[in-house]
Motif scaffolding. Structure first.
Motif, mmCIF file in Angstrom:
data_model
loop_
_atom_site.group_PDB
_atom_site.id
_atom_site.type_symbol
_atom_site.label_atom_id
_atom_site.label_comp_id
_atom_site.label_asym_id
_atom_site.label_seq_id
_atom_site.Cartn_x
_atom_site.Cartn_y
_atom_site.Cartn_z
ATOM 1 N N ARG A 57 0.827 -1.213 0.000
ATOM 2 C CA ARG A 57 0.000 0.000 0.000
ATOM 3 C C ARG A 57 0.862 1.264 0.000
ATOM 4 N NH1 ARG A 57 -5.444 -0.769 1.829
ATOM 5 N NH2 ARG A 57 -5.844 -2.952 2.377
ATOM 6 N N GLU A 58 1.910 1.235 0.810
ATOM 7 C CA GLU A 58 2.762 2.426 0.947
ATOM 8 C C GLU A 58 4.183 1.959 1.260
ATOM 9 O OE1 GLU A 58 2.781 6.713 3.292
ATOM 10 O OE2 GLU A 58 1.014 5.423 3.308
ATOM 11 N N PRO A 59 5.043 1.877 0.269
ATOM 12 C CA PRO A 59 6.395 1.363 0.488
ATOM 13 C C PRO A 59 7.157 2.170 1.542
ATOM 14 C CG PRO A 59 5.904 1.498 -1.855
ATOM 15 C CD PRO A 59 4.786 2.206 -1.144
ATOM 16 N N PHE A 60 7.924 1.457 2.353
ATOM 17 C CA PHE A 60 8.754 2.093 3.382
ATOM 18 C C PHE A 60 9.937 1.166 3.657
ATOM 19 C CE2 PHE A 60 5.244 -0.252 5.326
ATOM 20 C CZ PHE A 60 5.918 -1.171 6.120
ATOM 21 N N GLY A 61 10.988 1.724 4.204
ATOM 22 C CA GLY A 61 12.168 0.947 4.531
ATOM 23 C C GLY A 61 12.237 0.641 6.009
ATOM 24 N N PRO A 62 13.103 -0.299 6.407
ATOM 25 C CA PRO A 62 13.182 -0.684 7.827
ATOM 26 C C PRO A 62 13.571 0.473 8.747
ATOM 27 C CG PRO A 62 14.997 -1.640 6.534
ATOM 28 C CD PRO A 62 14.020 -1.084 5.564
ATOM 29 N N ASP A 63 14.373 1.415 8.245
ATOM 30 C CA ASP A 63 14.787 2.543 9.090
ATOM 31 C C ASP A 63 13.663 3.539 9.341
ATOM 32 O OD1 ASP A 63 17.321 1.472 9.204
ATOM 33 O OD2 ASP A 63 18.086 2.686 7.533
ATOM 34 N N GLU A 64 12.582 3.415 8.573
ATOM 35 C CA GLU A 64 11.449 4.325 8.743
ATOM 36 C C GLU A 64 10.416 3.789 9.725
ATOM 37 O OE1 GLU A 64 10.056 6.207 4.857
ATOM 38 O OE2 GLU A 64 11.131 4.425 4.132
ATOM 39 N N VAL A 65 10.606 2.574 10.230
ATOM 40 C CA VAL A 65 9.600 1.933 11.080
ATOM 41 C C VAL A 65 9.846 2.280 12.547
ATOM 42 C CG1 VAL A 65 8.639 -0.268 11.863
ATOM 43 C CG2 VAL A 65 9.265 0.055 9.444
ATOM 44 N N ALA A 66 8.877 2.968 13.134
ATOM 45 C CA ALA A 66 8.952 3.281 14.568
ATOM 46 C C ALA A 66 8.325 2.179 15.407
ATOM 47 C CB ALA A 66 8.254 4.604 14.851
ATOM 48 N N GLY A 67 7.321 1.502 14.836
ATOM 49 C CA GLY A 67 6.669 0.436 15.585
ATOM 50 C C GLY A 67 5.703 -0.345 14.706
ATOM 51 N N VAL A 68 5.466 -1.587 15.090
ATOM 52 C CA VAL A 68 4.503 -2.454 14.403
ATOM 53 C C VAL A 68 3.550 -2.998 15.453
ATOM 54 C CG1 VAL A 68 4.163 -4.543 13.024
ATOM 55 C CG2 VAL A 68 6.205 -3.121 12.651
ATOM 56 N N HIS A 69 2.267 -2.914 15.173
ATOM 57 C CA HIS A 69 1.257 -3.442 16.098
ATOM 58 C C HIS A 69 0.412 -4.460 15.353
ATOM 59 C CE1 HIS A 69 -2.571 -3.537 18.378
ATOM 60 N NE2 HIS A 69 -1.774 -3.397 19.419
ATOM 61 N N ALA A 70 0.360 -5.696 15.867
ATOM 62 C CA ALA A 70 -0.382 -6.775 15.214
ATOM 63 C C ALA A 70 -1.490 -7.278 16.122
ATOM 64 C CB ALA A 70 0.558 -7.928 14.870
ATOM 65 N N VAL A 71 -2.571 -7.723 15.506
ATOM 66 C CA VAL A 71 -3.667 -8.375 16.226
ATOM 67 C C VAL A 71 -3.527 -9.878 15.968
ATOM 68 C CG1 VAL A 71 -6.152 -8.599 16.497
ATOM 69 C CG2 VAL A 71 -5.137 -6.368 15.944
#
Length: 462
Positions: free
Chosen positions: A284-298
């Protein structure tokens, strides 16, 4: 008694419906592929070494080789080979790796007795139905007790396969199932360590099931109440109330063989929905690993104890299997690399500090209304980027099963990659399994697998 009725049905199975035969062929193809991948990488080397040492009469081959050992010894090696990379198929209802216990028994005993492809196919389908139905009668009940459902259910499918191919009658086959029940087990203690015992469980199950059939043929007896109880397999080994009668429900009308999913990733099935949701977000919206502040999964409540267990270090896995069973690490590796492959879970890959740091930013919550079994659950993630944007991803269930089956092209590509062969040779091998019911000698498939494993193919790949 359930054991007697199951035995009678399996021994009387003559004509396998075309869609069921096609499904079985797909899963056997996938199983041979995962076995060849394990052989190429040495992932099952200890089991192969022990099988060769056990020796015995030259009844069946260790997959990918021309080595002939006893059928039980071959099944030990081959069950381990199919499952060694955790890239083999999964039946969602029972969370059981069906082909890892069906293929080894069907082809080892089939080779031992010189069975036709038609006989091996029917035996395999009987085994698929047994493994899936026994495990699904206690959804997550064995896992909650700390046991591997694949081994618990697999001893029964292998015993039934062995009994059918050995030509046993219904009474003796029911006894073989009863004997097999005393060999059901498989501890999940490996989860917190780098131990390889999970790889061995399908090999144990296949070997034990064949031995159970042989013991019954020799006159040993087993309790026909092994499923019904009291003190049967569900009473003893399931943490939740089970529904043993469901083993027979719709038998021969509703085919669980057609409901088995094929894995696109060599990681625990219970992480796949989240993996696919992350892939959806990345698309949906490409991003790199250095741009990730957090991931929240259900996460499904039955998945969380297995792949999100806070009692072990999920960011720095102890070994390849610990990485496969860490949702945070697997998600981090996907974001870091853009994909997941067999190579992702090799020791030097899981030691990467940058992936561990990213895994530490993965959080989860347990779904309050799961509605379905864990392996069929939807995947939902929210990824927060360092600039404050949020990217969401979701899938109705993971790819490979249910209404999202792996297509023919993807299956052949997976097999070719696992076996290390060109697409044309993958197609040729697949045709052998597509026409298994027409082969006068099922061992032609085993011999073809050995040819694919010869060094020239590895050289071609390199």
């Amino acid at each position: 008694m359930i054991a007697r009725e199951l035995a009678s049905w399996a021994l009387g199975l003559d004509e396998v419906p075309a869609p069921v035969a096609e499904a079985a062929a797909r899963h056997l193809l996938d199983g041979f592929g995962t076995a060849l991948a394990a052989a190429r990488t040495g992932a099952a080397a200890p089991a192969i070494e022990v099988a060769r040492g056990l020796g015995g009469p030259p009844e069946a081959a260790v997959l990918g080789t021309d080595d002939l050992v006893s059928a039980p010894a071959a099944a030990l090696a081959n069950g381990t080979l199919v499952h060694a990379l955790d890239f083999d198929d999964t039946h969602a209802g029972g969370l059981v790796h069906a082909t890892a216990v069906v293929l080894p028994a069907a082809f080892a005993v089939g080779q031992q007795v010189g069975a036709s492809g038609r006989d091996v196919l029917a035996a395999a389908v009987a085994g698929y139905e047994t493994a899936c139905r026994v495990a699904a009668a206690a959804p997550h009940g064995f896992h909650e007790r700390g046991l591997h459902a694949t081994m618990v259910a697999g001893v029964f499918s292998s015993a039934l396969i062995g009994a059918r191919l050995l030509g046993l009658d219904a009474e003796t086959t029911a006894g073989a199932l009863g004997i097999a029940g005393s060999q059901a087990g498989g501890l999940l203690a490996f989860l917190g360590t780098g131990a390889s015992t999970k790889q061995l469980h399908p090999g144990f199950a296949s070997q034990s099931g064949i031995v159970a059939a042989r013991l019954a043929a020799a006159g040993a007896t087993g309790p026909e109440t092994v499923f019904d109880g009291p003190r049967g397999v569900f009473d003893a080994l399931s943490a939740h109330p089970a529904d043993p009668a469901s083993i027979l429900d719709g038998l021969g009308e509703r085919w669980e063989t057609t409901r088995i999913g094929i894995k696109p990733y060599a990681a625990c099935q219970l992480s796949h929905a989240t993996i696919d949701a992350v892939r959806d977000a990345m698309a949906r919206e490409p991003f790199g690993p250095d741009e990730v502040a957090g991931v929240h999964a259900v996460v499904h409540p039955d998945s969380a104890p297995v792949v999100c267990d806070p009692g072990r270090d999920l960011t720095r896995p102890a070994g390849p299997y610990a990485a496969k069973f860490s949702l945070p690490w697997t998600v981090a590796a996907l974001i870091a690399d853009g994909n997941l492959s067999v190579r992702t879970f090799e020791p030097d890959s899981i030691a990467r500090p940058e992936v561990s740091r990213l895994a530490a930013r993965v959080r989860w919550e347990v779904a309050t209304e799961p509605g379905v079994v864990a392996a069929d659950a939807p995947g939902r993630v929210t990824i927060t980027l360092t600039d404050g944007r949020e990217v969401t991803g979701s899938v109705p269930r993971s790819e490979g099963g249910g209404d999202r089956p792996l297509g023919r092209a993807a299956l052949l590509a997976k097999f070719a990659g696992n076996a290390g062969v060109p697409p044309a040779e993958a197609e040729e091998f697949a045709h052998l399994l597509d026409t298994l019911g027409e082969q006068p000698d099922a061992a032609v498939v085993v011999r073809a697998a050995a040819r694919l494993a010869r060094p020239t193919h590895s050289e071609q790949e390199n």
